[in-house]
Enzyme design. Structure first.
Site, PDB file in Angstrom:
ATOM      1  N   HIS A  58       0.958  -1.126   0.028  1.00  0.00           N
ATOM      2  CA  HIS A  58      -0.040   0.100  -0.055  1.00  0.00           C
ATOM      3  C   HIS A  58       1.026   1.222  -0.126  1.00  0.00           C
ATOM      4  O   HIS A  58       1.885   1.322   0.680  1.00  0.00           O
ATOM      5  CB  HIS A  58      -0.860  -0.129   1.106  1.00  0.00           C
ATOM      6  N   ASP A  69      -0.316   4.353   1.053  1.00  0.00           N
ATOM      7  CA  ASP A  69      -0.444   5.196   1.909  1.00  0.00           C
ATOM      8  C   ASP A  69       0.278   5.073   3.517  1.00  0.00           C
ATOM      9  O   ASP A  69       0.712   3.919   3.691  1.00  0.00           O
ATOM     10  CB  ASP A  69      -2.116   5.076   2.231  1.00  0.00           C
ATOM     11  N   ASP A  83       6.688   0.645   7.468  1.00  0.00           N
ATOM     12  CA  ASP A  83       5.065   0.395   6.976  1.00  0.00           C
ATOM     13  C   ASP A  83       4.578   1.660   5.859  1.00  0.00           C
ATOM     14  O   ASP A  83       3.835   2.152   6.408  1.00  0.00           O
ATOM     15  CB  ASP A  83       4.294   0.505   8.385  1.00  0.00           C
ATOM     16  N   GLU A 109      -5.152   1.626   2.916  1.00  0.00           N
ATOM     17  CA  GLU A 109      -5.055   0.340   3.524  1.00  0.00           C
ATOM     18  C   GLU A 109      -5.102   0.723   5.147  1.00  0.00           C
ATOM     19  O   GLU A 109      -5.507   0.090   5.833  1.00  0.00           O
ATOM     20  CB  GLU A 109      -3.584  -0.289   3.267  1.00  0.00           C
ATOM     21  N   GLU A 110      -4.477   1.887   5.287  1.00  0.00           N
ATOM     22  CA  GLU A 110      -4.395   2.288   6.842  1.00  0.00           C
ATOM     23  C   GLU A 110      -5.979   2.857   7.392  1.00  0.00           C
ATOM     24  O   GLU A 110      -6.219   2.800   8.181  1.00  0.00           O
ATOM     25  CB  GLU A 110      -3.743   3.324   7.032  1.00  0.00           C
TER      26      GLU A 110
END
Length: 374
Positions: free
Chosen positions: A69, A71, A101, A133-134
């Site tokens: 991801h 984001d 991350d 995703e977050e």
């Protein structure tokens, strides 16, 4: 470009979850096209952010997906020693928001592209980079829905969340919701004339606590820590002043489910307690914030054996945090987690990744590419 150079570029895009991401998507797309990759920009329904899907090699043959991801979580915490959106090197450590991350995985994947593009791949390597995703894996479902038109059914999906380059076979599922209760305000000296939303929320809170205690009694899945499903209320807020009957109260609750449980179903006792308040005059709004299924990949699966060979490390049975891997598995694809960095460094000031972790990830991807030569 070295992986660290690419990471510096990616960290420089403040692609915070829930915000437009055209700049990072455009840069990644241009980079991939410069090596001859086929690139599709897949706009999401929000209109201001997109997924990206790219292929190196033939699209009409089954291959492998590298999934990550773009984001990151916000970087508003105090304690940052430098600008979180400017990569800072200190020895072997590379600091910046998203380094672990999970822009580190994106950077390692992109650094492997020149080698992959120069190889006569018989099986393709796909890059599937998602948004939001977050916020509960909101972007990737739109990408997964498009996969049948983008490529042959993949042989497997490697989701590069930070795992210290050790493959992970399972994670819990999650469902989260926001509950808003609206009552009736008034002077606190006449509670009989109002509807106290905070008092009502206490009943819902008790239902959540009771459900959490019940889940802690089992069923159990010993690979997880804790080995049972859970419910947690994370926020609760409401009221204006001590002498005003609070007419609004909002709480947010989540369920995390072992692989045999439906996370949304775990929240039903909480939802039912909220709906029961309507009979007493409260207005109830229940908003789903996120939902994704658990991941459960057998040790005997092809992808488990492949990652053990590529990394030289036996897979870890399970983790309690969640990823997009469960959504790929629900779509009928083998999925596994394996990426550089450590989840313990994520979502906190001075997030970092180690240069040798980037190198190890790039080496793993290039080894996968060599497997795809025949």
């Amino acid at each position: 470009m070295q992986a660290s150079d690419i990471l510096a570029k990616l960290v420089g895009f403040d692609s915070v979850v829930g915000t437009p991401n055209a700049e990072i998507v455009a840069w990644i797309g241009a980079y991939l096209k410069s090596f001859g990759a086929t690139v599709d920009i897949l706009a999401g329904p929000e209109g201001d952010r997109s997924n990206l899907f790219a292929t190196i090699g033939p699209r009409d043959i089954r291959g492998y997906v590298l999934s990550g991801h773009m984001d990151v979580v916000p970087a508003n915490e105090t304690g940052w020693a430098s600008n979180p959106f400017v990569l800072r090197a200190d020895g072997d450590r590379l600091y910046g928001r998203g380094t672990s991350d999970m822009k580190g995985f994106l950077a390692a994947s992109l650094a492997a592209v020149p080698m992959l593009a120069a190889s006569p791949l018989m099986r393709p390597i796909h890059l599937a980079f998602s948004y939001d995703e977050e916020a509960g894996c909101r972007g990737v479902p739109h990408l997964i829905a498009r996969l049948p038109e983008l490529c042959e059914a993949p042989l497997g999906v490697i989701v590069g969340e930070p795992s210290n380059m050790r493959a992970i076979l399972a994670h819990k599922g999650k469902s989260a919701a926001r509950l808003t209760l609206k009552g009736r305000s008034g002077h606190s000296s006449r509670p009989d004339l109002g509807l106290n939303a905070i008092h009502a929320a206490a009943e819902v809170l008790q239902a959540a606590v009771s459900a959490a205690h019940s889940l802690a009694q089992g069923p159990f899945e010993t690979e997880f820590e804790p080995p049972y499903s859970s419910i947690s209320v994370g926020t609760i807020y409401g009221g204006q002043a001590l002498n005003i009957i609070p007419d609004l109260c909002t709480l947010e609750v989540e369920a995390r489910a072992i692989s045999g449980a439906d996370p949304a179903a775990l929240l039903l006792p909480v939802h039912e307690a909220a709906v029961a308040l309507e009979r007493r005059g409260f207005q109830v709004q229940w908003e789903e914030l996120s939902s994704y299924p658990a991941l459960s990949l057998p040790r005997t699966a092809h992808l488990a054996g492949l990652l053990a060979e590529l990394t030289g490390i036996e897979p870890l049975a399970a983790v309690s945090y969640g990823t997009e891997a469960g959504l790929y598995q629900r779509a009928g694809l083998e999925a596994i987690i394996c990426g550089p960095g450590d989840i313990a460094r994520a979502h906190k000031p001075n997030e970092f990744i180690l240069t040798h972790e980037l190198d190890a990830c790039q080496a793993m991807i290039e080894a996968l590419g060599r497997r795809c030569l025949s």
